[in-house]
Design a protein around this motif. Structure first.
Motif, PDB file in Angstrom:
ATOM      1  N   GLY A  93       0.817  -1.207   0.000  1.00  0.00           N
ATOM      2  CA  GLY A  93       0.000   0.000   0.000  1.00  0.00           C
ATOM      3  C   GLY A  93       0.850   1.256   0.000  1.00  0.00           C
ATOM      4  N   ASP A  95       1.397   3.501  -2.198  1.00  0.00           N
ATOM      5  CA  ASP A  95       0.750   4.708  -2.729  1.00  0.00           C
ATOM      6  C   ASP A  95      -0.041   5.425  -1.637  1.00  0.00           C
ATOM      7  OD1 ASP A  95       1.786   4.393  -5.232  1.00  0.00           O
ATOM      8  OD2 ASP A  95       0.013   3.467  -6.096  1.00  0.00           O
ATOM      9  N   SER A 175      -4.918  -4.396  -7.633  1.00  0.00           N
ATOM     10  CA  SER A 175      -4.538  -3.068  -8.107  1.00  0.00           C
ATOM     11  C   SER A 175      -5.118  -2.861  -9.496  1.00  0.00           C
ATOM     12  CB  SER A 175      -3.009  -2.921  -8.160  1.00  0.00           C
ATOM     13  OG  SER A 175      -2.453  -3.769  -9.138  1.00  0.00           O
ATOM     14  N   LYS A 176      -5.342  -1.621  -9.857  1.00  0.00           N
ATOM     15  CA  LYS A 176      -5.961  -1.301 -11.143  1.00  0.00           C
ATOM     16  C   LYS A 176      -5.082  -1.695 -12.324  1.00  0.00           C
ATOM     17  CE  LYS A 176      -8.757   2.537  -9.400  1.00  0.00           C
ATOM     18  NZ  LYS A 176      -9.056   3.981  -9.485  1.00  0.00           N
ATOM     19  N   GLU A 177      -3.794  -1.900 -12.077  1.00  0.00           N
ATOM     20  CA  GLU A 177      -2.868  -2.251 -13.159  1.00  0.00           C
ATOM     21  C   GLU A 177      -2.986  -3.714 -13.576  1.00  0.00           C
ATOM     22  OE1 GLU A 177      -1.907  -0.628 -10.363  1.00  0.00           O
ATOM     23  OE2 GLU A 177      -1.883   1.357 -11.308  1.00  0.00           O
ATOM     24  N   GLN A 178      -3.585  -4.544 -12.747  1.00  0.00           N
ATOM     25  CA  GLN A 178      -3.667  -5.966 -13.072  1.00  0.00           C
ATOM     26  C   GLN A 178      -4.680  -6.215 -14.183  1.00  0.00           C
ATOM     27  OE1 GLN A 178      -4.380  -6.833  -8.923  1.00  0.00           O
ATOM     28  NE2 GLN A 178      -2.565  -8.122  -8.830  1.00  0.00           N
ATOM     29  N   ASN A 199      -6.428  -0.341  -1.929  1.00  0.00           N
ATOM     30  CA  ASN A 199      -5.057  -0.344  -2.462  1.00  0.00           C
ATOM     31  C   ASN A 199      -4.021  -0.860  -1.463  1.00  0.00           C
ATOM     32  OD1 ASN A 199      -5.614   0.665  -5.106  1.00  0.00           O
ATOM     33  ND2 ASN A 199      -5.918   2.692  -4.209  1.00  0.00           N
ATOM     34  N   CYS A 200      -4.420  -1.834  -0.659  1.00  0.00           N
ATOM     35  CA  CYS A 200      -3.483  -2.530   0.222  1.00  0.00           C
ATOM     36  C   CYS A 200      -3.995  -3.958   0.375  1.00  0.00           C
ATOM     37  CB  CYS A 200      -3.377  -1.838   1.576  1.00  0.00           C
ATOM     38  SG  CYS A 200      -2.210  -2.655   2.700  1.00  0.00           S
ATOM     39  N   ASN A 201      -3.338  -4.872  -0.319  1.00  0.00           N
ATOM     40  CA  ASN A 201      -3.795  -6.254  -0.378  1.00  0.00           C
ATOM     41  C   ASN A 201      -3.911  -6.885   1.010  1.00  0.00           C
ATOM     42  OD1 ASN A 201      -4.502  -8.752  -1.339  1.00  0.00           O
ATOM     43  ND2 ASN A 201      -2.590  -9.172  -2.391  1.00  0.00           N
TER      44      ASN A 201
END
Length: 260
Positions: A93, A95, A175-178, A199-201
């Protein structure tokens, strides 16, 4: 050789290391607001913080268990012949950390590999600003401690018992990048399901196993131990070519999977 009798000793080693690293994290987090006002780069500052955290954890764990292997953020930094391995994730997390949001963690798991099969024996997730230390041990349950108070009563973690998917809160450990993020969100929106992304798995898993969220969709990680030890049901989607886990109580996961 690791045995059940050595569990408490290992947990104490892991706790001591992660709490020591947390003190640096808390101090640096307090400096971020002033840094942002000054116009300096928060990302560069965060990378320095990560290096300090990694150094503390490495030194503490190496001193306490020199025969164990150590991985930091996916990189093997200490190799031995041992079947036991410390797996560290620094600032999950990041970010959020950079933007002075409190939803970030330091994660530490102990894994054992036998006959090419790896299992997680114990896992710690520490949210230093929230003062929460989540602990899971194989066959011993999962709990959350108030990290700053060694005398505080820890709380046993249990997943929620909600039975209807349309009443559930789904949390995304993604995350949105996946590449599979967008298809998952499309399914959620299409079915008008309530979901959150923090935004923190690791912290997403913590909120699931503490019953704050009812179902989690996340990457396959050592945190799955938390789901198992808090009464959750875990479904691996590798058969669908997705490196994902769906976890919930016994009612919700099957209903959700029927939508995919």
């Amino acid at each position: 050789m690791y045995s059940k009798n050595s569990s408490s000793a290992i947990i104490n080693v892991m706790k001591r290391a992660i709490l020591k690293a947390g003190k640096i994290t808390i101090r640096d987090f307090g400096e971020l607001e002033h840094l942002q006002i000054s116009g300096k780069s928060p990302l560069s500052f965060a990378e320095v913080t990560k290096s300090k955290i990694a150094k503390i954890l490495y030194e503490e764990l190496l001193t306490a268990r020199p025969n164990f292997r150590i991985i930091i953020d996916g990189k093997l930094v200490h190799d031995t012949e041992s079947e036991l391995l410390f797996d560290l994730e620094i600032l999950d997390g990041i970010d959020n950390f950079i933007h002075s949001l409190t939803f970030f963690t330091i994660n530490l798991s102990l894994q054992r590999t036998e006959q090419n099969k790896t299992e997680t024996i114990s896992s710690l997730i520490y949210a230093p600003i929230l003062d929460e230390l989540y602990i899971a041990e194989k066959n011993s349950g999962a709990r959350v401690d108030k990290a700053s108070d060694s005398l505080s009563k820890n709380s046993r973690l249990r997943v929620s018992s909600r039975k209807k998917l349309d009443e559930a809160l789904i949390i995304l450990g993604l995350s949105k990048e996946q590449k599979f993020f967008k298809p998952i969100v499309e399914i959620l929106n299409k079915n008008n399901l309530n979901y959150r992304l923090i935004n923190c798995n690791a912290l997403s898993f913590c909120y699931f196993v503490s019953g704050r969220a009812d179902l989690i969709i996340a990457e396959n990680k050592p945190y799955n131990l938390f789901a198992k030890e808090s009464g959750g049901f875990i479904y691996d989607l590798k058969s669908q070519n997705l490196n994902l886990t769906v976890a919930s109580n016994e009612y919700l996961a099957k209903e959700f999977l029927s939508l995919m």
